[in-house]
Scaffold this motif. Structure first.
Motif, PDB file in Angstrom:
ATOM      1  N   GLY A   7       0.805  -1.215   0.000  1.00  0.00           N
ATOM      2  CA  GLY A   7       0.000   0.000   0.000  1.00  0.00           C
ATOM      3  C   GLY A   7       0.843   1.272   0.000  1.00  0.00           C
ATOM      4  O   GLY A   7       2.060   1.265  -0.198  1.00  0.00           O
ATOM      5  N   GLN A   8       0.178   2.403   0.246  1.00  0.00           N
ATOM      6  CA  GLN A   8       0.827   3.702   0.233  1.00  0.00           C
ATOM      7  C   GLN A   8       1.336   4.061   1.633  1.00  0.00           C
ATOM      8  O   GLN A   8       0.661   3.781   2.632  1.00  0.00           O
ATOM      9  CB  GLN A   8      -0.161   4.778  -0.237  1.00  0.00           C
ATOM     10  CG  GLN A   8      -0.620   4.607  -1.679  1.00  0.00           C
ATOM     11  CD  GLN A   8       0.533   4.722  -2.659  1.00  0.00           C
ATOM     12  OE1 GLN A   8       1.386   5.611  -2.521  1.00  0.00           O
ATOM     13  NE2 GLN A   8       0.566   3.844  -3.654  1.00  0.00           N
ATOM     14  N   PRO A   9       2.522   4.674   1.726  1.00  0.00           N
ATOM     15  CA  PRO A   9       3.048   5.063   3.045  1.00  0.00           C
ATOM     16  C   PRO A   9       2.256   6.216   3.657  1.00  0.00           C
ATOM     17  O   PRO A   9       1.671   7.038   2.942  1.00  0.00           O
ATOM     18  CB  PRO A   9       4.481   5.488   2.739  1.00  0.00           C
ATOM     19  CG  PRO A   9       4.460   5.890   1.302  1.00  0.00           C
ATOM     20  CD  PRO A   9       3.455   5.011   0.642  1.00  0.00           C
ATOM     21  N   GLU A  10       2.227   6.245   4.958  1.00  0.00           N
ATOM     22  CA  GLU A  10       1.591   7.360   5.680  1.00  0.00           C
ATOM     23  C   GLU A  10       2.680   8.377   6.017  1.00  0.00           C
ATOM     24  O   GLU A  10       3.609   8.071   6.770  1.00  0.00           O
ATOM     25  CB  GLU A  10       0.926   6.833   6.961  1.00  0.00           C
ATOM     26  CG  GLU A  10       0.242   7.907   7.778  1.00  0.00           C
ATOM     27  CD  GLU A  10      -0.320   7.372   9.093  1.00  0.00           C
ATOM     28  OE1 GLU A  10      -0.369   8.145  10.068  1.00  0.00           O
ATOM     29  OE2 GLU A  10      -0.686   6.186   9.136  1.00  0.00           O
ATOM     30  N   LEU A  56       5.145   2.650   6.917  1.00  0.00           N
ATOM     31  CA  LEU A  56       4.713   1.723   5.873  1.00  0.00           C
ATOM     32  C   LEU A  56       4.210   0.415   6.481  1.00  0.00           C
ATOM     33  O   LEU A  56       4.657  -0.004   7.549  1.00  0.00           O
ATOM     34  CB  LEU A  56       5.871   1.425   4.916  1.00  0.00           C
ATOM     35  CG  LEU A  56       6.496   2.654   4.254  1.00  0.00           C
ATOM     36  CD1 LEU A  56       7.837   2.969   4.887  1.00  0.00           C
ATOM     37  CD2 LEU A  56       6.661   2.428   2.762  1.00  0.00           C
ATOM     38  N   THR A  57       3.300  -0.211   5.774  1.00  0.00           N
ATOM     39  CA  THR A  57       2.795  -1.526   6.187  1.00  0.00           C
ATOM     40  C   THR A  57       3.664  -2.598   5.549  1.00  0.00           C
ATOM     41  O   THR A  57       3.856  -2.618   4.332  1.00  0.00           O
ATOM     42  CB  THR A  57       1.332  -1.709   5.730  1.00  0.00           C
ATOM     43  OG1 THR A  57       0.531  -0.691   6.332  1.00  0.00           O
ATOM     44  CG2 THR A  57       0.794  -3.072   6.142  1.00  0.00           C
ATOM     45  N   LEU A  58       4.195  -3.489   6.370  1.00  0.00           N
ATOM     46  CA  LEU A  58       5.064  -4.542   5.874  1.00  0.00           C
ATOM     47  C   LEU A  58       4.265  -5.804   5.594  1.00  0.00           C
ATOM     48  O   LEU A  58       3.371  -6.173   6.363  1.00  0.00           O
ATOM     49  CB  LEU A  58       6.143  -4.871   6.903  1.00  0.00           C
ATOM     50  CG  LEU A  58       7.032  -3.712   7.380  1.00  0.00           C
ATOM     51  CD1 LEU A  58       8.104  -4.232   8.324  1.00  0.00           C
ATOM     52  CD2 LEU A  58       7.675  -3.011   6.200  1.00  0.00           C
ATOM     53  N   LEU A  59       4.581  -6.447   4.496  1.00  0.00           N
ATOM     54  CA  LEU A  59       4.018  -7.769   4.260  1.00  0.00           C
ATOM     55  C   LEU A  59       4.677  -8.742   5.234  1.00  0.00           C
ATOM     56  O   LEU A  59       5.849  -8.592   5.585  1.00  0.00           O
ATOM     57  CB  LEU A  59       4.273  -8.214   2.829  1.00  0.00           C
ATOM     58  CG  LEU A  59       3.465  -7.493   1.746  1.00  0.00           C
ATOM     59  CD1 LEU A  59       3.880  -7.981   0.359  1.00  0.00           C
ATOM     60  CD2 LEU A  59       1.977  -7.730   1.930  1.00  0.00           C
TER      61      LEU A  59
END
Length: 308
Positions: free
Chosen positions: A42-45, A63-66
């Protein structure tokens, strides 16, 4: 420009340019403990820490990590493929369906029998109130097809043109509208017309309707068998893929899955459901009203499957 939009607007525009120029490189420099590149979703905050004249621009990107995945020894994962078999009765059923699709209707004076088509008015009452969607006018119905709930079509057998009948039926346990499951309702029906359905014989005249490549009944039968085999192999391949993936997942070690990833998958499932419903000519909003649920409720319903 500064006089028109203000000093801060210029800094915000500059910040956007600076982020585009520096974030990809910063993300690429991040490594796991094992020294592997980190995979983001996804997109970083973005949050500015310092954005002021005469100062360095400082920002953070969250960022959201897989999740980390450790696969098993894939050489020990196996699924079995069974031979695809198309039976003669499967081919015969397709031919009977083709005959049924090309049947002609001839109005008859006698009583309705199984296999006949009727035009019927019906009203369905629960506690003397017509249920939602429980009314139809001159509804075309082929008796014996099982289009309505069990017992409905049986009650129409023997009725003639302009005859009426009242009866009661209980809605089955697998009925889509769960509110009506197990409920006994009153049915009022009236037959407008009864039609005898005449199905064509399987001969050279019949097979011509399916293309000039078919010269004999055997040609059509062979083509039907080939199509059934191809369809069976496709379904088997899809089933084997799902079975294989389930075994791999069960034997793998998977890290914590971010909630945003589950929500994203659930949204995809809802979009697919919406597409299927609208493809049937229905409105998704009406469907939600009928099942008495909101989008948020569907998100919760789909959460387990989305996580899987």
């Amino acid at each position: 420009v500064r006089n028109k939009v203000g000093e801060m607007a210029l800094y915000q525009e500059g910040a956007s340019i600076a982020i585009d120029a520096t974030l990809p490189k910063a993300m690429g420099e991040q490594k796991t403990e094992a020294g592997q590149p980190i995979v983001y979703f996804g997109q970083p905050e973005i949050q500015a820490q310092k954005l002021a004249p005469g100062n360095p621009f400082i920002y953070t990107a969250t960022l959201t990590l897989l999740p980390d995945v450790s696969l098993p020894d894939l050489t020990k994962i196996s699924v079995s493929r069974k031979p695809v078999e198309v039976k003669d009765e499967d081919v015969k059923k397709v031919i009977e369906d083709l005959r049924d699709m090309r049947a002609t209707e001839v109005i008859k004076d006698g009583a309705a029998e199984k296999g006949d088509m009727v035009h019927v008015d019906f009203d369905v009452f629960r506690d003397k109130v017509i249920i939602d969607g429980g009314s139809g006018k001159k509804y075309p119905l082929i008796l014996g097809r099982g289009q309505m709930i069990p017992g409905f079509e049986d009650n129409l057998v023997g009725l003639k043109k302009d005859s009426a009948k009242d009866f009661q039926l209980k809605f089955p346990s697998d009925y889509p509208n769960k509110v009506l499951v197990g409920q006994t309702c009153d049915f009022k029906v009236k037959i407008h017309d009864v039609f005898k359905r005449v199905r064509p014989e399987v001969n050279e005249e019949f097979i011509k309707e399916f293309g000039s490549q078919f010269k004999t009944v055997e040609d059509l039968t062979k083509a039907i068998r080939t199509n059934l085999e191809m369809d069976a192999k496709r379904k088997q391949a899809n089933q084997l893929e799902l079975e294989m993936l389930e075994k791999v997942v069960a034997a793998s070690t998977i890290g914590e899955i971010p909630e945003v990833l589950v929500q994203n998958e659930a949204h995809k499932m809802i979009d697919e459901l919406k597409h299927n419903i609208e493809g049937q000519g229905l409105k998704f909003e009406d469907y939600l009203l009928k099942i008495k649920k909101k989008i948020e409720d569907l998100m919760m319903d789909f959460a387990v499957e989305a996580l899987k």
